[in-house]
Design a protein around this motif. Structure first.
Motif, PDB file in Angstrom:
ATOM      1  N   LYS C 208      69.305  18.414  54.489  1.00  0.00           N
ATOM      2  CA  LYS C 208      70.020  19.191  53.535  1.00  0.00           C
ATOM      3  C   LYS C 208      70.725  20.461  54.063  1.00  0.00           C
ATOM      4  O   LYS C 208      69.031  20.832  54.196  1.00  0.00           O
ATOM      5  N   GLU C 209      71.461  20.885  54.465  1.00  0.00           N
ATOM      6  CA  GLU C 209      71.858  21.852  55.593  1.00  0.00           C
ATOM      7  C   GLU C 209      72.406  22.881  54.107  1.00  0.00           C
ATOM      8  O   GLU C 209      74.084  22.459  53.519  1.00  0.00           O
ATOM      9  N   THR C 210      72.367  24.486  53.777  1.00  0.00           N
ATOM     10  CA  THR C 210      73.061  25.105  52.922  1.00  0.00           C
ATOM     11  C   THR C 210      72.969  27.054  53.733  1.00  0.00           C
ATOM     12  O   THR C 210      71.553  26.738  53.821  1.00  0.00           O
ATOM     13  N   LYS C 211      73.420  27.484  52.459  1.00  0.00           N
ATOM     14  CA  LYS C 211      73.223  28.706  52.523  1.00  0.00           C
ATOM     15  C   LYS C 211      72.929  29.667  51.447  1.00  0.00           C
ATOM     16  O   LYS C 211      72.402  30.855  51.673  1.00  0.00           O
ATOM     17  N   ASN C 212      72.812  29.035  51.335  1.00  0.00           N
ATOM     18  CA  ASN C 212      72.584  29.172  48.960  1.00  0.00           C
ATOM     19  C   ASN C 212      70.867  29.051  48.945  1.00  0.00           C
ATOM     20  O   ASN C 212      70.563  27.209  48.529  1.00  0.00           O
ATOM     21  N   LEU C 213      70.109  29.612  48.578  1.00  0.00           N
ATOM     22  CA  LEU C 213      68.595  29.250  48.810  1.00  0.00           C
ATOM     23  C   LEU C 213      68.583  28.345  47.499  1.00  0.00           C
ATOM     24  O   LEU C 213      67.863  27.539  46.654  1.00  0.00           O
ATOM     25  N   ASP C 214      69.177  29.329  46.446  1.00  0.00           N
ATOM     26  CA  ASP C 214      69.154  29.164  44.876  1.00  0.00           C
ATOM     27  C   ASP C 214      69.741  27.461  44.242  1.00  0.00           C
ATOM     28  O   ASP C 214      68.947  27.601  43.743  1.00  0.00           O
ATOM     29  N   GLU C 215      70.540  26.959  44.949  1.00  0.00           N
ATOM     30  CA  GLU C 215      70.913  25.829  45.020  1.00  0.00           C
ATOM     31  C   GLU C 215      70.538  24.374  45.103  1.00  0.00           C
ATOM     32  O   GLU C 215      70.386  23.117  44.205  1.00  0.00           O
ATOM     33  N   VAL C 216      69.358  24.956  45.872  1.00  0.00           N
ATOM     34  CA  VAL C 216      68.335  23.725  46.738  1.00  0.00           C
ATOM     35  C   VAL C 216      66.596  23.941  45.849  1.00  0.00           C
ATOM     36  O   VAL C 216      66.437  23.013  45.961  1.00  0.00           O
ATOM     37  N   ILE C 217      66.706  25.166  45.080  1.00  0.00           N
ATOM     38  CA  ILE C 217      65.005  25.483  44.638  1.00  0.00           C
ATOM     39  C   ILE C 217      64.604  24.952  44.277  1.00  0.00           C
ATOM     40  O   ILE C 217      63.234  24.200  44.226  1.00  0.00           O
ATOM     41  N   GLU C 218      65.099  23.954  43.173  1.00  0.00           N
ATOM     42  CA  GLU C 218      65.063  23.124  42.139  1.00  0.00           C
ATOM     43  C   GLU C 218      64.577  21.556  42.970  1.00  0.00           C
ATOM     44  O   GLU C 218      63.709  21.077  42.616  1.00  0.00           O
ATOM     45  N   ASP C 219      64.973  21.108  43.780  1.00  0.00           N
ATOM     46  CA  ASP C 219      64.311  20.005  44.981  1.00  0.00           C
ATOM     47  C   ASP C 219      63.594  20.214  45.734  1.00  0.00           C
ATOM     48  O   ASP C 219      63.071  18.791  46.261  1.00  0.00           O
ATOM     49  N   ILE C 220      62.973  21.372  46.250  1.00  0.00           N
ATOM     50  CA  ILE C 220      62.191  22.092  46.433  1.00  0.00           C
ATOM     51  C   ILE C 220      60.573  21.952  46.493  1.00  0.00           C
ATOM     52  O   ILE C 220      59.967  22.667  45.334  1.00  0.00           O
ATOM     53  N   ASP C 221      59.162  21.086  47.251  1.00  0.00           N
ATOM     54  CA  ASP C 221      58.144  21.246  46.795  1.00  0.00           C
ATOM     55  C   ASP C 221      57.595  22.204  47.353  1.00  0.00           C
ATOM     56  O   ASP C 221      56.049  23.083  47.715  1.00  0.00           O
TER      57      ASP C 221
END
Lengths: 306, 306, 306
Positions: C208-221
């Protein structure tokens, strides 16, 4: 006799002593790539003080010390420059004398190693002092001839390139003249071996001087090539003409003796093209590697005695 | 008590602790030139991080570590400059903390070693932080007095030269004031010892301040000479006049006490002419060599404990 | 299989081999701070040839060698520059080949390590070659994930910052795509991961590519942060805007998963403020320290075999 001895000039050693180092270097050879099993110098510290850059010499001294179990401290050319601004060489030597068991010194000024040896209680090894001496280079050169070409006596040994300025050539040809050999000096007019050196050598061995490498290639067992430096020529065209003549090509070597070996103190530029590297005659990388057993022999001799 | 302890400032040590280091340094002395037979630190790595040049300090720390069997990694001033551009000191310290068992730090900024000690789990030794502290220099100076002149108590100790800017003088005179001694400060008006230091010292020991070395030479057992730096004087003539006064000549020493010793943190310039070097009073090269046993003692204490 | 093997590119290793290094690194871990009791490489010399500065990489290789009992020689960036002026890389490698048992090479030119491996008989480890490879960094990154976050498979791993120029990101994301994971690339438009790398990775794992860290922070280990370099932006204002977005603040981390870990190849500038350093998520200094056991494992494998 060897214990604590300074190694400042090759002239301080007679033929027997040179051969003794070579004999010991030969015994060190198997350990020069795998480490001496007894680590005979494990209590020793070798200081490498390099006031000018010479990575090859420094690293091979360090490898030699380490293969014998010794530890190494010191400085390289950049730090050396700032050290020499801060205090005299003799003061630095007296201080490092308190931190080490032997000092390996590289310095741009002729006579620096002799001076150092007067101020140090520990033995000093000259690793090159300007236009002066670099005795361990001379010994490793002789070791290379002995190892790769057989007994030195009886050989035809040719020096080609810049014979005027090359410290290596001067020391080695003088040392070789103590053996029963023939010497060939091949160079352009501008870069001939200095007269006083030639004169001295001619007292002991036959010498032939020529500009023409082709003329003597068949008489030579060992071809010692040196770099012709651009800086020696005011005219770039003149340089190019001269430099081109002494390029050691495979075609030249094929006209040489069957067991001809090619040596070079390195670094080389264009005088030996890379196509020569894999020919059986090419011994210059082996020569560089022999710096380790030869320096192991010397460190062992001066730090442990015979 | 010693294990894992930071050595940041001489003020962190009391007299008993200083004497404990000196006592251990004395036991290390025979091994400082031949290597400790047990190699007690053979599993240790000492990092020497030098953000400014100090070859003497670096090499003597490295020799000390090696004589105890430890290994050494790190960087010198030139690499240090580029390191400090790339990241903060605290980050570098936290990283090197993972690569070593002790960190020896030389840094141009006062307080750098204290900062480092806060970020490192491994012990940090301050090897000089700008105008700040250099505690192992102070201890080796005291060791030299103790070893070459006998018990510190009862001695007349004179500092001569630049007493204003010399970090060495400030630390050592403060540390010595914990002993029962007399202090003599000999300097030109421009380079007098700072008032707050003098005031502090005078609480504990008698102090005499003078411009005239001749006047006090007979009362002195230890003459600690420092370099007067040209840069301190706006006027070159003024410098020459002042510097000339405090040159330690043999004729001066001959008027001194029988067992007078002369010390100097080195490098020296003209303040001690070379004709003094071979006099029995000259102890500055010995002093430099004592850096090894003193630093061996400290490394051993903080890496192995008592 | 490992003995004498060159470690030039992470692509030369398959997943089993990477896990074998990681397994061995884990066994080395207790010795990485105290020294291997058997000193298995005590007869070996490791040459560290650094043609560009990288203090962290150099020191951790040296620590790794020393913890195994090996000795280290070589040169840093400043000396390296002068060496490279004097002779070709291939000549230097052939010479150092005679002085050491393994060569660790850092060089500004992509392909330098591959070239070196062709000229050296001893194994060559690539310690970074320009925009090319730095395989031991990649392995220590995977080791850090494995050690600090548990089995790699099943993880969500996010890269944030400069994904365009970062060699570290390219190698690591490719290597991780061999595992069963999900990848998140978070960057400004200007610094997106190169298309050909993304395409290659997408063949194996979801991206997944994004500019928005907030958007994915919950999916990240695992959040792998990189520095955004000012030099990449023609306009300073543009840089400031972009750089500010990806600062990893405690408030961001508090919205992340419970066991989220933060990594960074270091040096960092402002992208991770120091207030994060003591949070449980901060693993970047631990990551730097894992350079030692990972490099111990590799040195041990190529110098002693399995």
């Amino acid at each position: 006799m060897w214990l604590n001895r300074d190694i400042v000039s090759i002239s301080d050693l007679n033929v027997e002593e040179i051969m003794e180092v070579i004999d010991r270097a030969n015994k060190m050879l198997p350990y020069s790539s795998s480490g001496h099993p007894e680590k005979p110098l494990s209590d020793k510290i070798v200081a490498t003080l390099f006031y000018e850059p010479s990575t090859r010499t420094r690293l091979s001294f360090e490898a030699a010390a380490m293969r014998l179990g010794a530890r190494v401290l010191g400085f390289g050319a950049l730090e050396g420059t700032s050290v020499s601004k801060g205090e005299t060489l003799s003061d630095t030597i007296r201080i490092v004398n308190g931190y080490s068991d032997a000092i390996v010194l590289r310095h741009p000024s002729e006579g620096a190693a002799r001076l150092a040896s007067e101020f140090a209680d520990v033995p000093v090894i000259n690793a090159g002092d300007g236009a002066g001496q670099h005795p361990t280079q001379t010994i490793l050169d002789i070791f290379t001839i002995w190892k790769e070409s057989g007994p030195v006596s009886g050989k035809g040994i040719g020096f080609v390139g810049d014979l005027k300025y090359g410290r290596t050539v001067h020391s080695l040809s003088k040392a070789l003249s103590l053996f029963d050999i023939s010497l060939y000096f091949i160079s352009p007019e501008e870069l001939k071996i200095p007269k006083h050196i030639k004169k001295d050598i001619e007292k002991r061995v036959p010498v032939k001087e020529t500009k023409n490498l082709d003329e003597v290639i068949e008489d030579i067992d060992v071809l010692y090539v040196t770099r012709i430096q651009k800086e020696r020529f005011p005219d770039l065209e003149e340089y190019k003409k001269v430099a081109g003549i002494y390029v050691i090509r495979p075609s030249l070597l094929s006209r040489g003796r069957k067991n001809l070996i090619v040596m070079h103190p390195l670094p080389r530029v264009d005088e030996i093209p890379s196509e020569v590297d894999n020919l059986p005659q090419a011994k210059y990388f082996k020569q560089a590697s022999y710096g380790v057993p030869v320096r192991m022999a010397i460190l062992d001799l001066i730090l442990r005695g015979d």
